[in-house]
Motif scaffolding. Structure first.
Motif, PDB file in Angstrom:
ATOM      1  N   ASN A  94       0.798  -1.218   0.000  1.00 49.45           N
ATOM      2  CA  ASN A  94       0.000   0.000   0.000  1.00 49.45           C
ATOM      3  C   ASN A  94       0.842   1.285   0.000  1.00 49.45           C
ATOM      4  O   ASN A  94       0.334   2.361   0.275  1.00 49.45           O
ATOM      5  CB  ASN A  94      -0.987   0.004   1.172  1.00 49.45           C
ATOM      6  CG  ASN A  94      -2.234   0.808   0.819  1.00 49.45           C
ATOM      7  OD1 ASN A  94      -2.652   0.842  -0.336  1.00 49.45           O
ATOM      8  ND2 ASN A  94      -2.822   1.458   1.807  1.00 49.45           N
ATOM      9  N   GLU A  95       2.125   1.188  -0.293  1.00 52.29           N
ATOM     10  CA  GLU A  95       2.963   2.384  -0.400  1.00 52.29           C
ATOM     11  C   GLU A  95       2.781   2.987  -1.791  1.00 52.29           C
ATOM     12  O   GLU A  95       2.682   2.251  -2.774  1.00 52.29           O
ATOM     13  CB  GLU A  95       4.441   2.019  -0.209  1.00 52.29           C
ATOM     14  CG  GLU A  95       4.835   1.727   1.231  1.00 52.29           C
ATOM     15  CD  GLU A  95       4.743   2.964   2.108  1.00 52.29           C
ATOM     16  OE1 GLU A  95       5.157   4.053   1.644  1.00 52.29           O
ATOM     17  OE2 GLU A  95       4.236   2.838   3.242  1.00 52.29           O
ATOM     18  N   PRO A  96       2.726   4.322  -1.868  1.00 54.45           N
ATOM     19  CA  PRO A  96       2.614   4.934  -3.203  1.00 54.45           C
ATOM     20  C   PRO A  96       3.908   4.774  -3.993  1.00 54.45           C
ATOM     21  O   PRO A  96       4.993   4.828  -3.419  1.00 54.45           O
ATOM     22  CB  PRO A  96       2.330   6.403  -2.910  1.00 54.45           C
ATOM     23  CG  PRO A  96       2.794   6.625  -1.524  1.00 54.45           C
ATOM     24  CD  PRO A  96       2.746   5.310  -0.801  1.00 54.45           C
ATOM     25  N   SER A  97       3.758   4.543  -5.282  1.00 54.12           N
ATOM     26  CA  SER A  97       4.937   4.435  -6.130  1.00 54.12           C
ATOM     27  C   SER A  97       4.633   5.017  -7.495  1.00 54.12           C
ATOM     28  O   SER A  97       3.571   4.763  -8.061  1.00 54.12           O
ATOM     29  CB  SER A  97       5.367   2.980  -6.282  1.00 54.12           C
ATOM     30  OG  SER A  97       6.395   2.902  -7.247  1.00 54.12           O
ATOM     31  N   TYR A  98       5.560   5.817  -8.000  1.00 51.21           N
ATOM     32  CA  TYR A  98       5.368   6.408  -9.324  1.00 51.21           C
ATOM     33  C   TYR A  98       6.491   5.989 -10.263  1.00 51.21           C
ATOM     34  O   TYR A  98       6.742   6.612 -11.271  1.00 51.21           O
ATOM     35  CB  TYR A  98       5.287   7.929  -9.213  1.00 51.21           C
ATOM     36  CG  TYR A  98       4.110   8.359  -8.384  1.00 51.21           C
ATOM     37  CD1 TYR A  98       2.839   8.461  -8.958  1.00 51.21           C
ATOM     38  CD2 TYR A  98       4.245   8.619  -7.025  1.00 51.21           C
ATOM     39  CE1 TYR A  98       1.745   8.814  -8.199  1.00 51.21           C
ATOM     40  CE2 TYR A  98       3.146   8.973  -6.253  1.00 51.21           C
ATOM     41  CZ  TYR A  98       1.902   9.064  -6.844  1.00 51.21           C
ATOM     42  OH  TYR A  98       0.825   9.404  -6.082  1.00 51.21           O
ATOM     43  N   ASP A  99       7.181   4.933  -9.865  1.00 48.71           N
ATOM     44  CA  ASP A  99       8.298   4.442 -10.671  1.00 48.71           C
ATOM     45  C   ASP A  99       7.740   3.508 -11.750  1.00 48.71           C
ATOM     46  O   ASP A  99       7.747   2.292 -11.609  1.00 48.71           O
ATOM     47  CB  ASP A  99       9.277   3.709  -9.749  1.00 48.71           C
ATOM     48  CG  ASP A  99      10.585   3.389 -10.462  1.00 48.71           C
ATOM     49  OD1 ASP A  99      10.679   3.680 -11.674  1.00 48.71           O
ATOM     50  OD2 ASP A  99      11.477   2.839  -9.815  1.00 48.71           O
ATOM     51  N   LEU A 100       7.225   4.125 -12.795  1.00 48.23           N
ATOM     52  CA  LEU A 100       6.492   3.388 -13.823  1.00 48.23           C
ATOM     53  C   LEU A 100       7.397   2.483 -14.655  1.00 48.23           C
ATOM     54  O   LEU A 100       8.424   2.913 -15.160  1.00 48.23           O
ATOM     55  CB  LEU A 100       5.782   4.397 -14.726  1.00 48.23           C
ATOM     56  CG  LEU A 100       4.731   3.843 -15.665  1.00 48.23           C
ATOM     57  CD1 LEU A 100       3.525   3.346 -14.881  1.00 48.23           C
ATOM     58  CD2 LEU A 100       4.301   4.911 -16.663  1.00 48.23           C
ATOM     59  N   ARG A 101       7.004   1.233 -14.777  1.00 52.17           N
ATOM     60  CA  ARG A 101       7.776   0.282 -15.592  1.00 52.17           C
ATOM     61  C   ARG A 101       7.004  -0.159 -16.827  1.00 52.17           C
ATOM     62  O   ARG A 101       7.570  -0.640 -17.793  1.00 52.17           O
ATOM     63  CB  ARG A 101       8.142  -0.958 -14.754  1.00 52.17           C
ATOM     64  CG  ARG A 101       9.060  -0.657 -13.591  1.00 52.17           C
ATOM     65  CD  ARG A 101      10.402  -0.122 -14.092  1.00 52.17           C
ATOM     66  NE  ARG A 101      11.147   0.565 -13.049  1.00 52.17           N
ATOM     67  CZ  ARG A 101      12.084  -0.023 -12.306  1.00 52.17           C
ATOM     68  NH1 ARG A 101      12.359  -1.280 -12.489  1.00 52.17           N
ATOM     69  NH2 ARG A 101      12.716   0.656 -11.383  1.00 52.17           N
ATOM     70  N   GLN A 102       5.692  -0.063 -16.788  1.00 46.93           N
ATOM     71  CA  GLN A 102       4.874  -0.438 -17.943  1.00 46.93           C
ATOM     72  C   GLN A 102       3.530   0.253 -17.818  1.00 46.93           C
ATOM     73  O   GLN A 102       3.028   0.441 -16.711  1.00 46.93           O
ATOM     74  CB  GLN A 102       4.647  -1.953 -17.967  1.00 46.93           C
ATOM     75  CG  GLN A 102       3.730  -2.413 -19.100  1.00 46.93           C
ATOM     76  CD  GLN A 102       3.437  -3.905 -19.056  1.00 46.93           C
ATOM     77  OE1 GLN A 102       4.267  -4.707 -19.417  1.00 46.93           O
ATOM     78  NE2 GLN A 102       2.253  -4.268 -18.598  1.00 46.93           N
ATOM     79  N   GLY A 103       2.945   0.616 -18.971  1.00 48.00           N
ATOM     80  CA  GLY A 103       1.615   1.209 -18.916  1.00 48.00           C
ATOM     81  C   GLY A 103       1.390   2.301 -19.948  1.00 48.00           C
ATOM     82  O   GLY A 103       0.271   2.724 -20.182  1.00 48.00           O
ATOM     83  N   LYS A 104       2.489   2.788 -20.563  1.00 47.47           N
ATOM     84  CA  LYS A 104       2.325   3.849 -21.554  1.00 47.47           C
ATOM     85  C   LYS A 104       2.667   3.383 -22.960  1.00 47.47           C
ATOM     86  O   LYS A 104       2.808   4.201 -23.869  1.00 47.47           O
ATOM     87  CB  LYS A 104       3.200   5.049 -21.177  1.00 47.47           C
ATOM     88  CG  LYS A 104       2.657   5.801 -19.975  1.00 47.47           C
ATOM     89  CD  LYS A 104       3.372   7.114 -19.784  1.00 47.47           C
ATOM     90  CE  LYS A 104       2.548   8.041 -18.886  1.00 47.47           C
ATOM     91  NZ  LYS A 104       3.232   9.294 -18.614  1.00 47.47           N
ATOM     92  N   GLU A 105       2.772   2.081 -23.138  1.00 47.75           N
ATOM     93  CA  GLU A 105       3.140   1.556 -24.447  1.00 47.75           C
ATOM     94  C   GLU A 105       2.069   1.854 -25.485  1.00 47.75           C
ATOM     95  O   GLU A 105       0.886   1.928 -25.174  1.00 47.75           O
ATOM     96  CB  GLU A 105       3.317   0.035 -24.381  1.00 47.75           C
ATOM     97  CG  GLU A 105       4.518  -0.433 -23.593  1.00 47.75           C
ATOM     98  CD  GLU A 105       4.322  -0.346 -22.086  1.00 47.75           C
ATOM     99  OE1 GLU A 105       3.204  -0.010 -21.666  1.00 47.75           O
ATOM    100  OE2 GLU A 105       5.286  -0.605 -21.364  1.00 47.75           O
ATOM    101  N   LEU A 106       2.534   2.032 -26.676  1.00 50.64           N
ATOM    102  CA  LEU A 106       1.610   2.102 -27.811  1.00 50.64           C
ATOM    103  C   LEU A 106       2.439   1.704 -29.004  1.00 50.64           C
ATOM    104  O   LEU A 106       3.092   2.528 -29.620  1.00 50.64           O
ATOM    105  CB  LEU A 106       1.037   3.506 -27.972  1.00 50.64           C
ATOM    106  CG  LEU A 106      -0.395   3.533 -28.516  1.00 50.64           C
ATOM    107  CD1 LEU A 106      -0.997   4.890 -28.401  1.00 50.64           C
ATOM    108  CD2 LEU A 106      -0.480   3.015 -29.937  1.00 50.64           C
ATOM    109  N   GLU A 107       2.491   0.414 -29.251  1.00 49.50           N
ATOM    110  CA  GLU A 107       3.380  -0.063 -30.293  1.00 49.50           C
ATOM    111  C   GLU A 107       2.771  -1.249 -31.026  1.00 49.50           C
ATOM    112  O   GLU A 107       1.890  -1.931 -30.504  1.00 49.50           O
ATOM    113  CB  GLU A 107       4.732  -0.454 -29.688  1.00 49.50           C
ATOM    114  CG  GLU A 107       4.592  -1.516 -28.612  1.00 49.50           C
ATOM    115  CD  GLU A 107       5.796  -1.563 -27.675  1.00 49.50           C
ATOM    116  OE1 GLU A 107       6.472  -0.540 -27.515  1.00 49.50           O
ATOM    117  OE2 GLU A 107       6.051  -2.632 -27.119  1.00 49.50           O
TER     118      GLU A 107
END
Ligand SMILES: [Zn+2]
Length: 133
Positions: A94-107
């Motif tokens: 339940n800790e906040p994290s903004y270290d994005l590893r996947q989710g903005k792909e468009l390929e």
């Protein structure tokens, strides 16, 4: 329209890719779309139908794979999949994290093409008499 410009660039890319195969017809285009890329699949499909007219992609299917959002959680020391795109909190601690590893792909994941129909003549002749043995 956001989706139309995306689809137009996909059509351009695929058209370039299949230019090396004269007579080939595109059967299917698979896309990888991150859950955060803010595209609506319905709009993509709608635009795809319009943008592919009179191109080698006409009549092909668009398959959209939605990828879940994955962030790296430092306390857990691992990449975790978020349950939604509203809350960037690790589902485990339940800790906040903004270290994005996947989710903005468009390929484009893959393109399936059908070569000149003459290549399949043998298959067609064979299946015409399945009862003969
Ligand atoms: Zn965690």
């Amino acid at each position: 329209m956001h989706e139309l410009s995306i689809v137009s660039s996909i059509v351009d890319t695929v058209t370039e890719s299949v230019a090396a195969y004269p007579g080939a017809r595109v059967k299917e285009v698979r896309l990888r779309v991150g859950a955060l890329s803010s595209v609506i699949e319905e709009s993509l499909q709608f635009c795809y139908g319009i943008a592919t007219e009179d191109t080698p992609l006409a009549g092909s299917a668009l398959v959209v794979h939605i990828l879940p959002v994955i962030v790296h959680c430092a306390p857990c020391g691992q990449d975790v999949e978020l349950e939604g795109v509203q809350s960037f909190r690790c589902p485990k601690c339940n800790e906040p994290s903004y270290d994005l590893r996947q989710g903005k792909e468009l390929e484009i994941e893959s393109i399936e093409i059908e070569e000149d129909e003459n290549d399949h003549t043998d298959c067609g002749a064979a299946s015409r008499h399945p009862e003969e043995k």
